[in-house]
Design an enzyme around this catalytic site. Sequence first.
Site, PDB file in Angstrom:
ATOM      1  CB  SER A 101      25.850  56.922  59.120  1.00 42.52           C
ATOM      2  OG  SER A 101      25.049  57.608  59.330  1.00 42.52           O
ATOM      3  CE1 TYR A 143      17.274  58.255  61.716  1.00 41.82           C
ATOM      4  CE2 TYR A 143      19.104  58.620  59.935  1.00 41.82           C
ATOM      5  CZ  TYR A 143      18.594  58.553  61.377  1.00 41.82           C
ATOM      6  OH  TYR A 143      19.925  58.723  62.273  1.00 41.82           O
ATOM      7  CE  LYS A 181      22.445  51.859  65.946  1.00 38.74           C
ATOM      8  NZ  LYS A 181      21.992  53.135  66.956  1.00 38.74           N
ATOM      9  CG  HIS A 191      20.088  57.807  68.120  1.00 41.18           C
ATOM     10  ND1 HIS A 191      19.359  57.711  67.172  1.00 41.18           N
ATOM     11  CD2 HIS A 191      21.033  58.868  67.503  1.00 41.18           C
ATOM     12  CE1 HIS A 191      19.677  58.353  65.907  1.00 41.18           C
ATOM     13  NE2 HIS A 191      20.877  58.848  66.229  1.00 41.18           N
TER      14      HIS A 191
END
Length: 378
Positions: free
Chosen positions: A119, A143, A245, A269
Amino acid sequence: MNVLVSLVFQLLLEIWRRIIKENPRCSYQAIEKIADYYRSGAGKQQTLAENRQAFYKYKIRPRCLRNVENVDLSTTILGEKISMPIGIAPTAMQKMAHPLGECANARAAQELGTIFTLSTLSTSSIEEVAEAAPQAIKWYQLYIYKDRNITRDLVIRAEKAGFKALVLTVDAPVFGLRLEDLRNKFTLPSHLRLANFQGIKSGMNTERDHESGLNNYVTSLFDSSINWEDLKWLKSITKLPIVLKGILTAEDALLGVQAGVAAIQVSNHGARQIDGTVAAIDALSEIVKAVGDKIEVYMDGGVTDGVDILKAVALGARMVFIGRPALWGLTHSGQAGVEQILNILKKELITCMAIAGFSNIKEIDRNLVVHENYYSKL
């Protein structure tokens, strides 16, 4: 999956013991915030429950007398051979669960010969994870931030550290209403850090009335204006394959194909964005049908045992990722706990495949599974 259930029930106890031992002044409320962060979903948490319950609606049609003496789970994902179609999804801030955090989780994936996804919001840095598990197949989740240089720098670091793919999360232009986090005003414990953002100012460790530190962080860095043109920009700065994703519709999956992504990861999510969205397993067939064999399709969300994995593979998932189960194993006993979770799932999948009449994961097809309504129409 009795062992996994047992591990889950021990989660809170193990967190309490470890954090209080490391920080005797730590309160029960602080521990509760961490547990709520890991286990909760958005809104009334209906989708969180349905992610699991939706699997029950799919029924297996086993075949018999098919020689299942040797069951082979190995497959190929983005050109990399892996031992089984079970990987580890990105989950944030894993040092809240265990002192070794993401490094222990990555080592478990390395030991089992499968994929670990790091992550962006990790408490171990890209470089620390690469050093801890140099032989693991590692993907990096990210992101696209307001400051594109932040994203660019993270991509460069992931490439340099030997990560094999980028997993772009596209379902979080803003953060969902995670009521438990808002109620708790969740913040990262003061002894931890977002390891990939040293020197970058954010609101992660602050609280405001009616807000959480995580929400402040998202507001300070996330870009709610991102669109498909930004995906073109990301492709222009990296040679790594890109996995989208957070896709739940055929329409977006086809746009992803047109944009040249390598794979789609069907996901809501972990039910942490919009309460009331479709369960990931229910969205899977629509997306597989839309993209055909143009790109690979994966899924995550609600997976708790080998039967779930078998159903997802039959419905078209080339790879199935787990998030919370790996966290429960990590909390229980670090790397060994994650390995135990993966081995439980592996054994269950082998057993279920054999009983269903399949000896090779690549031979499983859509005919193995039907929706429960199938039998009412006969």
